[in-house]
Structures are given as structure tokens and as C-alpha cells.
Design an enzyme around this catalytic site. Structure first.
Site, PDB file in Angstrom:
ATOM      1  N   GLY A 231      -6.976 -40.095 -40.159  1.00 35.80           N
ATOM      2  CA  GLY A 231      -8.012 -39.063 -40.247  1.00 35.80           C
ATOM      3  C   GLY A 231      -7.436 -37.948 -41.084  1.00 35.80           C
ATOM      4  O   GLY A 231      -6.850 -38.203 -42.126  1.00 35.80           O
ATOM      5  N   GLU A 232      -7.548 -36.741 -40.609  1.00 36.66           N
ATOM      6  CA  GLU A 232      -6.959 -35.608 -41.311  1.00 36.66           C
ATOM      7  C   GLU A 232      -5.940 -34.972 -40.362  1.00 36.66           C
ATOM      8  O   GLU A 232      -6.294 -34.438 -39.319  1.00 36.66           O
ATOM      9  CB  GLU A 232      -8.083 -34.635 -41.713  1.00 36.66           C
ATOM     10  CG  GLU A 232      -7.613 -33.392 -42.402  1.00 36.66           C
ATOM     11  CD  GLU A 232      -6.736 -33.676 -43.623  1.00 36.66           C
ATOM     12  OE1 GLU A 232      -7.114 -34.527 -44.450  1.00 36.66           O
ATOM     13  OE2 GLU A 232      -5.664 -33.066 -43.723  1.00 36.66           O
ATOM     14  N   SER A 233      -4.670 -35.050 -40.741  1.00 37.51           N
ATOM     15  CA  SER A 233      -3.619 -34.656 -39.799  1.00 37.51           C
ATOM     16  C   SER A 233      -3.668 -33.178 -39.429  1.00 37.51           C
ATOM     17  O   SER A 233      -3.329 -32.812 -38.305  1.00 37.51           O
ATOM     18  CB  SER A 233      -2.239 -35.022 -40.354  1.00 37.51           C
ATOM     19  OG  SER A 233      -1.977 -34.333 -41.555  1.00 37.51           O
TER      20      SER A 233
ATOM     21  N   CYS B  69      -1.267 -43.560 -40.487  1.00 40.29           N
ATOM     22  CA  CYS B  69      -1.631 -42.624 -41.556  1.00 40.29           C
ATOM     23  C   CYS B  69      -1.513 -41.174 -41.074  1.00 40.29           C
ATOM     24  O   CYS B  69      -0.411 -40.693 -40.892  1.00 40.29           O
ATOM     25  CB  CYS B  69      -3.002 -42.986 -42.110  1.00 40.29           C
ATOM     26  SG  CYS B  69      -3.226 -42.355 -43.766  1.00 40.29           S
TER      27      CYS B  69
ATOM     28  N   ARG C 297       3.024 -35.937 -47.481  1.00 36.97           N
ATOM     29  CA  ARG C 297       1.593 -36.240 -47.341  1.00 36.97           C
ATOM     30  C   ARG C 297       0.984 -36.559 -48.712  1.00 36.97           C
ATOM     31  O   ARG C 297       1.480 -36.110 -49.732  1.00 36.97           O
ATOM     32  CB  ARG C 297       0.852 -35.045 -46.743  1.00 36.97           C
ATOM     33  CG  ARG C 297       1.232 -34.744 -45.312  1.00 36.97           C
ATOM     34  CD  ARG C 297       0.484 -33.511 -44.809  1.00 36.97           C
ATOM     35  NE  ARG C 297      -0.953 -33.690 -44.879  1.00 36.97           N
ATOM     36  CZ  ARG C 297      -1.826 -32.683 -44.871  1.00 36.97           C
ATOM     37  NH1 ARG C 297      -1.404 -31.440 -44.810  1.00 36.97           N
ATOM     38  NH2 ARG C 297      -3.109 -32.928 -44.949  1.00 36.97           N
TER      39      ARG C 297
ATOM     40  N   ILE D  98      -5.162 -44.940 -47.615  1.00 37.40           N
ATOM     41  CA  ILE D  98      -6.183 -43.931 -47.927  1.00 37.40           C
ATOM     42  C   ILE D  98      -5.529 -42.560 -47.891  1.00 37.40           C
ATOM     43  O   ILE D  98      -5.144 -42.084 -46.825  1.00 37.40           O
ATOM     44  CB  ILE D  98      -7.359 -43.979 -46.924  1.00 37.40           C
ATOM     45  CG1 ILE D  98      -7.976 -45.381 -46.878  1.00 37.40           C
ATOM     46  CG2 ILE D  98      -8.416 -42.936 -47.287  1.00 37.40           C
ATOM     47  CD1 ILE D  98      -8.963 -45.593 -45.744  1.00 37.40           C
ATOM     48  N   ARG D  99      -5.383 -41.943 -49.037  1.00 35.71           N
ATOM     49  CA  ARG D  99      -4.675 -40.652 -49.141  1.00 35.71           C
ATOM     50  C   ARG D  99      -3.417 -40.687 -48.242  1.00 35.71           C
ATOM     51  O   ARG D  99      -3.194 -39.797 -47.416  1.00 35.71           O
ATOM     52  CB  ARG D  99      -5.601 -39.480 -48.767  1.00 35.71           C
ATOM     53  CG  ARG D  99      -6.843 -39.411 -49.643  1.00 35.71           C
ATOM     54  CD  ARG D  99      -7.606 -38.121 -49.459  1.00 35.71           C
ATOM     55  NE  ARG D  99      -6.841 -37.004 -49.988  1.00 35.71           N
ATOM     56  CZ  ARG D  99      -6.704 -35.827 -49.387  1.00 35.71           C
ATOM     57  NH1 ARG D  99      -7.273 -35.598 -48.223  1.00 35.71           N
ATOM     58  NH2 ARG D  99      -6.003 -34.885 -49.943  1.00 35.71           N
TER      59      ARG D  99
ATOM     60  N   HIS E   2      -3.690 -48.318 -42.920  1.00 40.35           N
ATOM     61  CA  HIS E   2      -4.711 -48.465 -41.867  1.00 40.35           C
ATOM     62  C   HIS E   2      -4.846 -49.924 -41.440  1.00 40.35           C
ATOM     63  O   HIS E   2      -5.739 -50.624 -41.925  1.00 40.35           O
ATOM     64  CB  HIS E   2      -6.066 -47.984 -42.393  1.00 40.35           C
ATOM     65  CG  HIS E   2      -6.212 -46.512 -42.475  1.00 40.35           C
ATOM     66  ND1 HIS E   2      -6.837 -45.764 -41.506  1.00 40.35           N
ATOM     67  CD2 HIS E   2      -5.793 -45.641 -43.409  1.00 40.35           C
ATOM     68  CE1 HIS E   2      -6.818 -44.481 -41.844  1.00 40.35           C
ATOM     69  NE2 HIS E   2      -6.192 -44.374 -43.004  1.00 40.35           N
TER      70      HIS E   2
ATOM     71  N   GLU F 293      -6.103 -51.097 -38.876  1.00 39.85           N
ATOM     72  CA  GLU F 293      -7.345 -51.329 -38.115  1.00 39.85           C
ATOM     73  C   GLU F 293      -8.537 -51.626 -39.039  1.00 39.85           C
ATOM     74  O   GLU F 293      -9.599 -51.972 -38.560  1.00 39.85           O
ATOM     75  CB  GLU F 293      -7.642 -50.106 -37.216  1.00 39.85           C
ATOM     76  CG  GLU F 293      -8.217 -48.880 -37.901  1.00 39.85           C
ATOM     77  CD  GLU F 293      -7.213 -48.077 -38.755  1.00 39.85           C
ATOM     78  OE1 GLU F 293      -6.053 -48.531 -38.909  1.00 39.85           O
ATOM     79  OE2 GLU F 293      -7.607 -47.032 -39.285  1.00 39.85           O
TER      80      GLU F 293
HETATM   81  N1  GLN Z   1      -4.212 -37.393 -46.111  1.00 47.64           N
HETATM   82  C1  GLN Z   1      -4.392 -37.331 -44.695  1.00 47.64           C
HETATM   83  C2  GLN Z   1      -3.505 -36.282 -44.072  1.00 47.64           C
HETATM   84  O1  GLN Z   1      -2.654 -35.765 -44.704  1.00 47.64           O
HETATM   85  C3  GLN Z   1      -4.106 -38.670 -44.033  1.00 47.64           C
HETATM   86  C4  GLN Z   1      -5.127 -39.668 -44.500  1.00 47.64           C
HETATM   87  C5  GLN Z   1      -5.437 -40.763 -43.539  1.00 47.64           C
HETATM   88  O2  GLN Z   1      -5.167 -40.689 -42.347  1.00 47.64           O
HETATM   89  N2  GLN Z   1      -6.095 -41.771 -44.050  1.00 47.64           N
HETATM   90  O3  GLN Z   1      -3.661 -35.990 -42.930  1.00 47.64           O
END
Ligand code: GLN
Length: 202
Positions: A51-53, A80, A107, A136-137, A172, A174
Site C-alpha cells: 500500500g502506501e507505507s 512492499c 523506497r 509496484i513502486r 506482491h 498475493e
Molecule cells: N511505494 C510505496 C511506499 O513507499 C510502496 C508501494 C507498494 O506497497 N506497492 O510505501
């Protein structure tokens, strides 16, 4: 005697929660969406999803998870953003984190053109067949302490690591149908070694 299936919690504050719940159910585990610290009491293992940390970390602080998980000694799996939250050090960031693994992470580490991509990884602990990984990112692990076992690299960078019963993936698992990494995580729970294989129905 039939072993009781383990109960795996997935931290449900933000991010890719449902896919993890589904993957563990397909492995034969029981699952709990963990929304409040009280939900931790009944789980044998915990997953911090992608997600977004920064957002997940802030919510973990606000809802008391950082304090509740400070001495966590059950198996833990960060994917992630979850990996970022498990790391002790995050380059150029003071964002809230659990910091339970001896890792330094970067990151969004694979550059703009490669915000999202898939790659076949060699993961010896999962067997010979390559593991298709969705990034993903994604972060990567720039430094790992002496107690950390590196389980996979991509282009030389560490993307999967284990420290005792704590597991961290930059990608990921999952989001694909390959359950090997979820099963590997379950194998870190002692009583799962007795768990019968469940059919992979989708
Ligand atoms: N870029 C996100 C972060 O720094 C991590 C991305 C992800 O969990 N797919 O939190």
C-alpha cells in the site's frame, strides 16, 4: 490428531488486504482482517500488506499498533510497503515504522520508468521453478544485518529476506496465483508442518 489450522491476521488499515486473505485461505489457513489492536490476540501470525507505507505507518501509530507490536514474537510477513514498515532504517525518511528487522531500505527504488513491472525471480527456498514477482513502486533492501538471510535478488538487489520468523518481500506475492511464498511463510509457524495440503481451487 488433526492439527488446527493457523489463524493468519492481515493488517487491514490500507492497501492490498483482500488478496492476502484469499491467498492464505487457499493455503488452508484461517484468516482475520486485523482492524484494531484487540484483533491481534487471536492471530498466530501477521501480515503487513503493500500500500502506501507512510499512510499505513501513520494509521498504525494512531490506532496503537506500533506500541502493540513493539515486542511481537510471532511470525510476521511484510510485503512492499509492509517490508518498509518492518525495516529498522529507511533512507531519508523518519516516517513511523515497526523497525523489527535489521534492514536498511530504499523506497520507490526502481526508477520512474519502472514504477510497475513483473520479473521472474530465482528463489531457492521455493524450489527450482522461477517465482513471478509483481513490483509496484517497490523498495529494495540496500543493507541487511548479519542475522538476515537473503532469499532472492533482482538485478543484484535484495528483494526477499528472512530474519527468524520475520519475512519481507519487496514485491506482491498475493497478486499472482503462485502460493509458494505464502506456504513458505506458513512453514515458519511450527504447527503448520502438520497441516495437510489443501486443493488450490480458485
Ligand atoms: N511505494 C510505496 C511506499 O513507499 C510502496 C508501494 C507498494 O506497497 N506497492 O510505501
Amino acid at each position: 490428531m488433526v492439527a488446527t489450522p493457523p489463524r493468519v491476521g492481515v493488517l487491514d488499515l490500507q492497501g492490498a488486504v483482500r488478496e492476502h486473505l484469499r491467498a492464505f485461505e487457499r493455503c488452508g489457513a484461517l484468516t482475520v482482517a486485523v482492524k484494531r489492536t484487540q484483533d491481534l490476540a487471536g492471530v498466530d501470525a501477521l501480515v503487513i500488506p503493500g500500500g502506501e507505507s507512510t499512510a499505513i505507518g501513520r494509521l498504525m501509530q494512531e490506532y496503537g499498533f506500533l506500541a502493540a507490536l513493539a515486542g511481537w514474537d510471532r511470525p510476521l510477513f511484510g510485503t512492499c510497503a509492509g517490508l518498509i514498515l518492518l525495516a529498522r532504517q529507511i533512507n531519508d525518511s523518519s516516517q513511523p515504522r515497526l523497525g523489527l528487522m535489521d534492514l536498511r531500505v530504499e523506497r520507490n527504488a526502481f526508477g520512474r520508468q519502472r514504477e510497475s513491472f513483473e520479473a521472474d525471480l530465482e528463489v531457492p527456498v521455493l524450489g527450482e521453478a522461477a517465482f513471478r514477482a509483481v513490483f509496484i513502486r517497490a523498495p529494495y533492501i540496500q543493507e541487511a544485518g548479519a542475522g538476515v538471510q537473503v532469499l532472492a535478488r533482482f538485478e543484484g538487489k535484495i528483494v526477499l529476506a528472512r530474519q527468524g520468523a520475520f519475512l519481507a518481500a519487496a514485491f506482491h506475492p498475493e497478486l499472482t496465483d503462485d502460493l509458494r511464498l505464502h506456504r513458505y511463510f506458513l512453514s515458519l509457524l511450527p504447527w503448520c508442518q502438520q497441516l495437510p495440503d489443501s486443493p488450490d481451487e480458485s
